[in-house]
Design an enzyme around this catalytic site. Structure first.
Site, PDB file in Angstrom:
ATOM      1  N   GLU A 176      41.283  45.869  39.987  1.00 19.77           N
ATOM      2  CA  GLU A 176      42.910  45.532  39.801  1.00 19.77           C
ATOM      3  C   GLU A 176      42.967  44.290  39.317  1.00 19.77           C
ATOM      4  OE1 GLU A 176      43.999  45.110  44.074  1.00 19.77           O
ATOM      5  OE2 GLU A 176      45.671  43.502  43.522  1.00 19.77           O
TER       6      GLU A 176
ATOM      7  N   ARG B 210      49.470  38.265  37.466  1.00 18.68           N
ATOM      8  CA  ARG B 210      49.720  36.746  37.574  1.00 18.68           C
ATOM      9  C   ARG B 210      49.759  35.894  36.374  1.00 18.68           C
ATOM     10  NH1 ARG B 210      46.186  36.027  43.332  1.00 18.68           N
ATOM     11  NH2 ARG B 210      46.793  38.067  44.110  1.00 18.68           N
TER      12      ARG B 210
ATOM     13  N   LYS C 237      47.594  48.275  51.789  1.00 18.50           N
ATOM     14  CA  LYS C 237      46.756  47.141  51.817  1.00 18.50           C
ATOM     15  C   LYS C 237      47.073  46.215  52.919  1.00 18.50           C
ATOM     16  CE  LYS C 237      46.870  43.241  48.705  1.00 18.50           C
ATOM     17  NZ  LYS C 237      46.333  42.644  47.412  1.00 18.50           N
TER      18      LYS C 237
END
Ligand code: 3PG
Length: 211
Positions: A44, A48, A132
């Site tokens: 993943e 960012r 999640k």
């Protein structure tokens, strides 16, 4: 909103989903290959950094054997950008209607974030059953997730945020946990040093965990 693209099996791909922050696009391919060598065939890449989308493009082109996802999908535009770059699943730290709609419009599997029973129920109403749990440790950790298993038996979680070698097994032992996520396989200093063997070793340890 439909849940036809919800990845109930995304939680079954690997005991650990590595959550990675890529600062240097040149790290993307060797990093992904190091994870695969260690037995972790999923990644993943968090949106960012400015390197994130180019990193997804590189991994998609050069390491097709890894299941490539985009994380930290926090605004609708991220979903389209990540899909165009080659991501094959999307992960959100929390969930809003607009964000989920944009994510679903990509047609990719989505792992939506929830931190409370109410958030989890709202996602269940939309048809999601694999979520999640973020930020796992700060939101209540193993005890909290265990408490959700009774009233919400049809929901499964990937706890992420503060999960690491010391507590991963505890999470994975819960009946409502399919896998865990975390950044411990790809520490910033290890990436900066280009120590791909260290990433492989961390991946090997993670791959040995059982869900
Ligand atoms: C995430 O986005 O899932 C988290 O930042 C990962 O948390 P960790 O760095 O505590 O593993």
């Amino acid at each position: 909103m439909s849940a036809t693209n919800v990845p109930t099996d995304l939680l079954d791909v690997s005991p650990v989903i590595p959550v990675v922050v890529i600062d240097d696009v040149e790290h993307a391919v060797p990093l992904a290959r190091a994870l695969v060598r260690g037995g972790i065939a999923v990644i993943e890449v968090t949106l960012r950094t400015t390197a994130a989308l180019p990193a997804i493009e590189r991994i998609a082109a050069e390491v097709p054997e890894i299941l490539l996802g985009a994380g930290t999908v926090t605004v609708p535009a991220h979903a389209t950008q990540a899909a165009s770059a080659g991501a094959r699943f999307l992960v959100t730290p929390g969930s809003t209607r607009n964000l989920l709609q944009a994510a679903e419009e990509t047609g990719l599997p989505v792992l939506p974030g929830a931190a409370t029973a109410s958030e989890a129920l709202a996602l269940a109403e939309l048809g999601y059953s694999s979520l999640k749990f973020f930020p796992a440790e700060a939101a209540g950790g193993i005890g909290y997730l265990r408490s959700l298993a009774g009233p919400l038996p049809n929901l499964r979680f990937c706890p992420t945020g503060g999960v690491g070698p010391a507590n991963a097994e505890g999470y994975l032992a819960l009946p409502n946990v399919g896998c865990v996520g975390g950044s411990w396989l790809t520490p910033a200093a290890v990436l900066a040093a280009g120590d791909w063997d260290a990433v492989t070793a961390l991946a090997e340890d993670a791959a040995a965990l059982t869900a």
